[in-house]
Design a protein around this motif. Structure first.
Motif, PDB file in Angstrom:
ATOM      1  N   VAL A  95       0.854  -1.186   0.000  1.00 27.16           N
ATOM      2  CA  VAL A  95       0.000   0.000   0.000  1.00 27.16           C
ATOM      3  C   VAL A  95       0.889   1.235   0.000  1.00 27.16           C
ATOM      4  O   VAL A  95       1.821   1.345   0.810  1.00 27.16           O
ATOM      5  CB  VAL A  95      -0.937   0.016   1.219  1.00 27.16           C
ATOM      6  CG1 VAL A  95      -1.820   1.271   1.205  1.00 27.16           C
ATOM      7  CG2 VAL A  95      -1.803  -1.234   1.254  1.00 27.16           C
ATOM      8  N   PHE A  96       0.607   2.132  -0.908  1.00 29.61           N
ATOM      9  CA  PHE A  96       1.393   3.361  -0.998  1.00 29.61           C
ATOM     10  C   PHE A  96       1.280   4.140   0.305  1.00 29.61           C
ATOM     11  O   PHE A  96       0.198   4.351   0.840  1.00 29.61           O
ATOM     12  CB  PHE A  96       0.883   4.219  -2.164  1.00 29.61           C
ATOM     13  CG  PHE A  96       1.726   5.430  -2.442  1.00 29.61           C
ATOM     14  CD1 PHE A  96       2.809   5.347  -3.296  1.00 29.61           C
ATOM     15  CD2 PHE A  96       1.443   6.645  -1.838  1.00 29.61           C
ATOM     16  CE1 PHE A  96       3.596   6.458  -3.555  1.00 29.61           C
ATOM     17  CE2 PHE A  96       2.227   7.755  -2.096  1.00 29.61           C
ATOM     18  CZ  PHE A  96       3.304   7.658  -2.953  1.00 29.61           C
ATOM     19  N   GLY A  97       2.466   4.570   0.841  1.00 29.05           N
ATOM     20  CA  GLY A  97       2.478   5.292   2.105  1.00 29.05           C
ATOM     21  C   GLY A  97       3.554   6.351   2.125  1.00 29.05           C
ATOM     22  O   GLY A  97       4.071   6.777   1.080  1.00 29.05           O
ATOM     23  N   ALA A  98       3.945   6.763   3.339  1.00 35.87           N
ATOM     24  CA  ALA A  98       4.872   7.889   3.502  1.00 35.87           C
ATOM     25  C   ALA A  98       6.233   7.600   2.882  1.00 35.87           C
ATOM     26  O   ALA A  98       6.844   8.476   2.254  1.00 35.87           O
ATOM     27  CB  ALA A  98       5.020   8.214   4.990  1.00 35.87           C
ATOM     28  N   VAL A  99       6.740   6.364   3.053  1.00 37.94           N
ATOM     29  CA  VAL A  99       8.059   6.025   2.517  1.00 37.94           C
ATOM     30  C   VAL A  99       8.052   6.102   0.994  1.00 37.94           C
ATOM     31  O   VAL A  99       8.960   6.673   0.374  1.00 37.94           O
ATOM     32  CB  VAL A  99       8.495   4.623   2.989  1.00 37.94           C
ATOM     33  CG1 VAL A  99       9.799   4.219   2.310  1.00 37.94           C
ATOM     34  CG2 VAL A  99       8.650   4.594   4.503  1.00 37.94           C
ATOM     35  N   LEU A 100       7.022   5.525   0.386  1.00 34.29           N
ATOM     36  CA  LEU A 100       6.929   5.578  -1.070  1.00 34.29           C
ATOM     37  C   LEU A 100       6.666   6.993  -1.562  1.00 34.29           C
ATOM     38  O   LEU A 100       7.072   7.364  -2.668  1.00 34.29           O
ATOM     39  CB  LEU A 100       5.829   4.629  -1.561  1.00 34.29           C
ATOM     40  CG  LEU A 100       6.134   3.138  -1.474  1.00 34.29           C
ATOM     41  CD1 LEU A 100       4.969   2.323  -2.012  1.00 34.29           C
ATOM     42  CD2 LEU A 100       7.400   2.797  -2.249  1.00 34.29           C
TER      43      LEU A 100
END
Length: 585
Positions: A172-177
């Protein structure tokens, strides 16, 4: 209505197609729906199904996957705008997309993802057999500030991460990505601006070619690699390694590729006019190489520089994903050869490029990645892998370039293997293309150690085989994986003389019997033989013996290199005295 059905639906699965999906996604954002989640699905190793079972079976698999996904999602004939209805589309060969209304509850999106992955664990019954199919899933949840293209890029990055993590996974796309996406956007924009403002530069790194078969070990510089540099607005120069992760981006890959090809041809033409007939290898983006216009781009460059001889230009491809397996790739390489342009596989041994590709693709050169060269003299596995790649390429008539050669000792070992093209800081650091001619005129003075490569050494192909064989034996011994016959040889008297390393020592014993290094090597061999016998005879002592075996094996390897890399002493001619017999005379 029939025309609409054909235009907006996939004929194989009956699902909406990419056109319908993109139209719906745009409409959803146009109506400012804040609770959207986008998922991109890619089947893992689907090409293997097509290759092994045929495309007809592949089509059946795609139909079954589409049906299974449809059954677990909440689909209906009603409009997507109605709360709780999901949307599923087939947007490519083995790619599917889902659009979810999560009702401001991102946990619901993760639940859907878990249901999808769980459903795919059940094999598919196809043609009387059970076929397991796995997929990777990338998800992006809208926060209300993204547009449709941004959400697509987020889901695509999440899918890439799922595949990079080993496939058969959800991400799931998140802060790191998001940080990674911002970094990509920064460098993509920086490269676009550098192209506009003419701040890209071409550096080159010479490659040393040594004729190992020549009695004098003749060496020359006949090839260099072109390396991209970006000079920022403040004048700082950035190496391509800093921004290479965006060079395959659709926005810039073709523009960068065309610039590099034109710049490389321009410098080649200047060098040839200056009496320096040197080849130049340029790195090519996979996206650009596989694009429809690539061959035309290369042809136009060659037309604008008609003085270039054939094979002066080489294209380097670094394998990413499954690009090497495409039929387009095969045809493209053949077409490049027809244009007089060679193709090289870069960083060989680190990606998905395999020995099969040496058989299937008409590449003229492979480059062994620097990670195998870095610890060539210290790591037995790196030595074995490098030796195996060199031997395989040699038998197939493929040229081998070793990257990352940092010392004359590494160069000597590679030369003994049969790898005679060396690239690395020991030869030269990358330099502006304008400085190459001056360097070529004095490189022999700058590299005095190269003259020593042609002098006879104790190290030969038999020596390489011996130390590689010894490393293999030690690895298998410590893994308790030695064959019974080898174990019996270890337990025999003077077993250290029966292995290939022992035989190499015996062959050189007569000329080296007074050498301290040779005596040290023989003593280490005997000590190792004794420890190996203990290992085989007493399994309970393995915990105590293992560190001793490893330390002694490392010491033996260092002793071997110290001895083998010494210059061979010249053989003195024997003096023969004749007694003149006056009577018979």
């Amino acid at each position: 209505e029939s025309i609409r059905q054909l235009a907006e639906h996939d004929s194989l699965t009956g699902l909406p197609n990419r056109r319908a999906f993109e139209a719906l996604l745009a409409a959803a954002f146009h109506s400012h729906q804040p609770d959207l989640a986008l998922g991109l699905i890619d089947l893992d190793d689907f090409k293997l199904i097509n290759d092994r079972l045929g495309h007809a079976v592949g089509d059946v698999v795609l139909s079954h996957v589409g049906a299974r996904l449809s059954n677990l999602l909440r689909l209906s004939d009603q409009s997507f705008e109605q709360h709780g209805v999901d949307f599923l589309a087939r947007i490519g060969g083995d790619e599917f997309a889902i659009l979810l209304r999560h009702g401001q509850n991102p946990a619901q999106v993760r639940h859907v993802a878990e249901r999808i992955m769980e459903a795919m664990q059940e094999p598919f019954p196809i043609d009387g057999q059970s076929l397991s199919v796995r997929l990777s899933l990338g998800l992006a949840v809208s926060t209300g500030v993204e547009d449709a293209q941004t959400l697509m890029r987020q889901a695509d990055m999440a899918l890439y991460e799922a595949k990079a993590a080993g496939r058969d996974k959800t991400c799931v796309f998140g802060a790191v990505l998001q940080m990674e996406m911002d970094r990509r956007e920064f460098w993509t924009a920086a490269i676009e601006q550098a192209l506009e403002e003419h701040r890209l530069e071409l550096f080159v790194q010479p490659i040393l070619g040594v004729q190992a078969s020549s009695p004098s070990g003749c060496s020359a510089i006949k090839l260099a690699e072109a390396l991209l540099r970006l000079r920022d607005a403040e004048g700082q120069v950035h190496a391509a390694a800093t921004f290479e992760f965006v060079l395959d981006d659709a926005r810039i890959s073709t523009r960068i590729g065309r610039w590099v090809l034109e710049e490389a041809a321009t410098w080649l033409e200047r060098w040839f006019a200056d009496g320096q007939p040197i080849g130049l290898a340029v790195n090519v983006s996979p996206r650009h190489f596989l694009s429809e216009q690539f061959l035309e781009d290369v042809s136009l460059v060659l037309q604008r520089h008609p003085a270039l001889p054939q094979h002066a230009l080489m294209l380097e491809l670094t394998e990413r994903g499954a690009m090497l397996d495409s039929s387009i790739m095969h045809a493209r390489i053949e077409a490049c050869h027809a244009l007089g342009v060679r193709v090289c596989l870069d960083d060989f041994g680190t990606g998905n490029a395999s020995l099969t590709h040496l058989q299937d693709l008409a590449v003229s050169t492979i480059k062994i990645d620097r990670r195998f060269i870095r610890n060539l003299l210290q790591d037995a596995k790196d030595l074995s892998i490098t030796y195996g790649m060199v031997c395989t390429a040699q038998m197939m008539g493929i040229r081998v370039v070793a990257e990352g050669v940092e010392s004359p000792e590494q160069a000597q070992v590679l030369m003994a293997m049969g790898c005679s093209d060396l690239q690395g800081y020991s030869v030269a650091r990358p330099m502006p293309a304008a400085q190459l001619v001056a360097w070529l005129r004095q490189w022999q003075q700058l590299l005095p150690w190269v003259a020593d490569l042609g002098r006879p050494k104790l190290l030969d192909s038999d020596g390489i085989k011996a130390i590689v064989s010894w490393g293999t034996i030690m690895r298998r011994l410590l893994a308790d994986d030695l064959e019974p016959m080898v174990c019996e040889q270890f337990l025999a008297q003077s077993s250290h003389l029966h292995c290939e390393l022992g035989q190499w020592s015996l062959r050189h014993g007569a000329s080296l019997r007074h050498s301290p290094g040779f005596l040290k090597l023989r003593l280490l061999q005997e000590e190792l033989r004794a420890l190996c016998q203990q290992w085989l005879e007493d399994a309970d002592a393995h915990a105590v013996l293992e560190p001793k075996l490893r330390a002694l094996s490392d010491a033996l390897r260092r002793s071997f290199w110290d001895l083998a890399l010494q210059p061979r002493a010249p053989v003195k001619a024997k003096r023969i005295f004749f007694i003149h017999d006056k009577v018979n005379a």
